[in-house]
Scaffold this motif. Structure first.
Motif, PDB file in Angstrom:
ATOM      1  N   TYR A  43       0.829  -1.196   0.000  1.00  0.00           N
ATOM      2  CA  TYR A  43       0.000   0.000   0.000  1.00  0.00           C
ATOM      3  C   TYR A  43       0.874   1.260   0.000  1.00  0.00           C
ATOM      4  O   TYR A  43       0.468   2.314  -0.505  1.00  0.00           O
ATOM      5  CB  TYR A  43      -0.936   0.005   1.209  1.00  0.00           C
ATOM      6  CG  TYR A  43      -1.931  -1.133   1.193  1.00  0.00           C
ATOM      7  CD1 TYR A  43      -2.651  -1.435   0.051  1.00  0.00           C
ATOM      8  CD2 TYR A  43      -2.147  -1.918   2.330  1.00  0.00           C
ATOM      9  CE1 TYR A  43      -3.561  -2.474   0.021  1.00  0.00           C
ATOM     10  CE2 TYR A  43      -3.061  -2.967   2.316  1.00  0.00           C
ATOM     11  CZ  TYR A  43      -3.754  -3.255   1.160  1.00  0.00           C
ATOM     12  OH  TYR A  43      -4.649  -4.291   1.131  1.00  0.00           O
ATOM     13  N   GLY A  44       2.080   1.143   0.539  1.00  0.00           N
ATOM     14  CA  GLY A  44       3.002   2.275   0.546  1.00  0.00           C
ATOM     15  C   GLY A  44       3.481   2.666  -0.831  1.00  0.00           C
ATOM     16  O   GLY A  44       4.092   3.729  -1.001  1.00  0.00           O
ATOM     17  N   ALA A  45       3.223   1.826  -1.834  1.00  0.00           N
ATOM     18  CA  ALA A  45       3.629   2.137  -3.211  1.00  0.00           C
ATOM     19  C   ALA A  45       2.551   2.900  -3.959  1.00  0.00           C
ATOM     20  O   ALA A  45       2.763   3.298  -5.110  1.00  0.00           O
ATOM     21  CB  ALA A  45       3.950   0.846  -3.962  1.00  0.00           C
ATOM     22  N   GLY A  69       8.010   6.736  -9.117  1.00  0.00           N
ATOM     23  CA  GLY A  69       9.232   6.085  -8.660  1.00  0.00           C
ATOM     24  C   GLY A  69       9.036   4.815  -7.869  1.00  0.00           C
ATOM     25  O   GLY A  69      10.011   4.245  -7.384  1.00  0.00           O
ATOM     26  N   ALA A  70       7.785   4.345  -7.740  1.00  0.00           N
ATOM     27  CA  ALA A  70       7.537   3.160  -6.918  1.00  0.00           C
ATOM     28  C   ALA A  70       7.540   1.862  -7.712  1.00  0.00           C
ATOM     29  O   ALA A  70       7.823   0.795  -7.163  1.00  0.00           O
ATOM     30  CB  ALA A  70       6.219   3.298  -6.163  1.00  0.00           C
ATOM     31  N   ASP A  71       7.208   1.929  -9.000  1.00  0.00           N
ATOM     32  CA  ASP A  71       7.065   0.716  -9.812  1.00  0.00           C
ATOM     33  C   ASP A  71       7.921   0.848 -11.071  1.00  0.00           C
ATOM     34  O   ASP A  71       7.648   1.706 -11.920  1.00  0.00           O
ATOM     35  CB  ASP A  71       5.594   0.525 -10.196  1.00  0.00           C
ATOM     36  CG  ASP A  71       5.343  -0.779 -10.943  1.00  0.00           C
ATOM     37  OD1 ASP A  71       6.302  -1.391 -11.461  1.00  0.00           O
ATOM     38  OD2 ASP A  71       4.174  -1.199 -11.019  1.00  0.00           O
ATOM     39  N   PHE A 122      12.265   1.818  -5.675  1.00  0.00           N
ATOM     40  CA  PHE A 122      11.194   0.964  -6.186  1.00  0.00           C
ATOM     41  C   PHE A 122      10.638   0.105  -5.060  1.00  0.00           C
ATOM     42  O   PHE A 122      11.393  -0.465  -4.260  1.00  0.00           O
ATOM     43  CB  PHE A 122      11.707   0.074  -7.310  1.00  0.00           C
ATOM     44  CG  PHE A 122      12.095   0.829  -8.562  1.00  0.00           C
ATOM     45  CD1 PHE A 122      11.273   1.827  -9.050  1.00  0.00           C
ATOM     46  CD2 PHE A 122      13.258   0.527  -9.249  1.00  0.00           C
ATOM     47  CE1 PHE A 122      11.611   2.528 -10.204  1.00  0.00           C
ATOM     48  CE2 PHE A 122      13.603   1.219 -10.398  1.00  0.00           C
ATOM     49  CZ  PHE A 122      12.784   2.221 -10.882  1.00  0.00           C
ATOM     50  N   LEU A 123       9.310  -0.004  -5.013  1.00  0.00           N
ATOM     51  CA  LEU A 123       8.643  -0.775  -3.976  1.00  0.00           C
ATOM     52  C   LEU A 123       7.903  -1.989  -4.537  1.00  0.00           C
ATOM     53  O   LEU A 123       7.452  -2.847  -3.781  1.00  0.00           O
ATOM     54  CB  LEU A 123       7.649   0.124  -3.229  1.00  0.00           C
ATOM     55  CG  LEU A 123       8.266   1.339  -2.525  1.00  0.00           C
ATOM     56  CD1 LEU A 123       7.176   2.267  -1.996  1.00  0.00           C
ATOM     57  CD2 LEU A 123       9.189   0.898  -1.401  1.00  0.00           C
ATOM     58  N   VAL A 124       7.777  -2.044  -5.868  1.00  0.00           N
ATOM     59  CA  VAL A 124       7.137  -3.167  -6.545  1.00  0.00           C
ATOM     60  C   VAL A 124       8.203  -3.838  -7.417  1.00  0.00           C
ATOM     61  O   VAL A 124       8.967  -3.152  -8.105  1.00  0.00           O
ATOM     62  CB  VAL A 124       5.958  -2.698  -7.425  1.00  0.00           C
ATOM     63  CG1 VAL A 124       5.259  -3.888  -8.071  1.00  0.00           C
ATOM     64  CG2 VAL A 124       4.970  -1.878  -6.600  1.00  0.00           C
TER      65      VAL A 124
END
Length: 294
Positions: A43-45, A69-71, A122-124
């Motif tokens: 969820y933080g992404a 910038g998360a994925d 990146f978080l994903v």
């Protein structure tokens, strides 16, 4: 395991800190979803989630928006994905709008206070290497450590043949420029890292067909479901290799060339030489380089 909201082509499973998006492998399912399989999205992404009327009559759509910038997949795509291939879109029958609204409210409650701000990493996860695909002028392969281009004599320009096959270690790279094959000028171009550690910026880079750090897409070559996952995987590896993320770049593995392939390349160089596109010295040097790979 958490609650599951099953839609058309995919389903979302909600856990305490993330959701698992599972993609179907049906005939009508976009091929990109086949490649992705499933994706764990913290969820933080995410920066937002909303419900909107569906593009087709009688449907409703649940959209999640990843933070900048998360994925790596979304970063590589750069807004070029069609709505039908958006992995953050869940399509449901209109009579399930209430379920969609409840799911959206649940995810919104889990968003971070800084959800509107870009993620610092990146978080994903990107699709895992090894990955490869055929462009119009060469084959691209990524083994997790290096990106290699092997030119096709039927499509590569003389400029690329003069430069020879290319291999770029992740530590050399600062980014990836992916241009969708579904638009004009489709290509994949690798961005080098400058002496200062930042991606090099060129005001007018050479055309992709003349650039040995790029491959050209065409009808049937560099398809989205083949080229975009590789671009995302390279982006993720570049970030992991950066010192601030604790990565340690490793040297690319040497690969011995196929003798038959070397012979074909020398033959093609001979044709370029005969046509006057290579000087005697260029032909001799390139031939020696190819023979040294055996």
């Amino acid at each position: 395991m958490g609650d599951v909201l099953a839609g058309i082509h995919s389903s979302w499973e909600f856990d305490t800190d993330s959701m698992l998006i599972r993609f179907e492998r049906g005939i009508r399912t976009p091929k990109l979803f086949h490649v992705l399989g499933e994706r764990r999205v913290p969820y933080g992404a995410l920066s937002a989630v909303e419900v909107a009327p569906g593009s087709k009559r009688g449907t409703v759509e649940l959209f999640a928006t990843p933070r900048d910038g998360a994925d790596p997949l979304i970063e590589a795509a750069g807004g070029q994905l069609r709505a039908a291939t958006n992995p953050y879109r869940l399509v449901l029958p209109e009579d399930r709008r209430q379920e969609a609204e409840e799911a959206a409210a649940r995810v919104r409650a889990e968003l971070r206070p800084d959800a509107a701000e870009p993620a610092d990493r990146f978080l994903v996860a990107a699709p895992a290497a090894p990955l490869s695909f055929k462009a119009y002028d060469g084959k691209v392969a990524f083994d997790g450590k290096a990106v290699s281009f092997r030119w096709f004599w039927t499509g590569a320009t003389s400029a690329k043949w003069k430069a020879g096959d290319q291999a770029f270690q992740v530590s050399e790279l600062g980014g990836v420029d992916w241009r969708s094959p579904e638009g004009s000028g489709g290509c994949l171009r690798l961005v080098r890292r400058g002496p200062d550690g930042l991606p090099e910026t060129e005001t007018a880079p050479p055309p992709a067909d003349q650039d040995p750090a790029a491959v050209v897409f065409a009808l049937g070559y560099g398809l989205v479901h083949e080229s975009l996952p590789l671009a995302a995987s390279v982006l993720e590896a570049i970030q992991e290799a950066e010192p601030e993320f604790g990565g340690v770049p490793e040297p690319a593995r040497e690969q011995r060339a196929d003798p038959a392939d070397i012979a074909e390349r020398i033959r093609h160089l001979g044709e370029l030489h005969t046509a006057g596109l290579l000087t005697d010295d260029e032909f001799t040097a390139k031939k020696r380089e190819l023979l040294s790979q055996l």
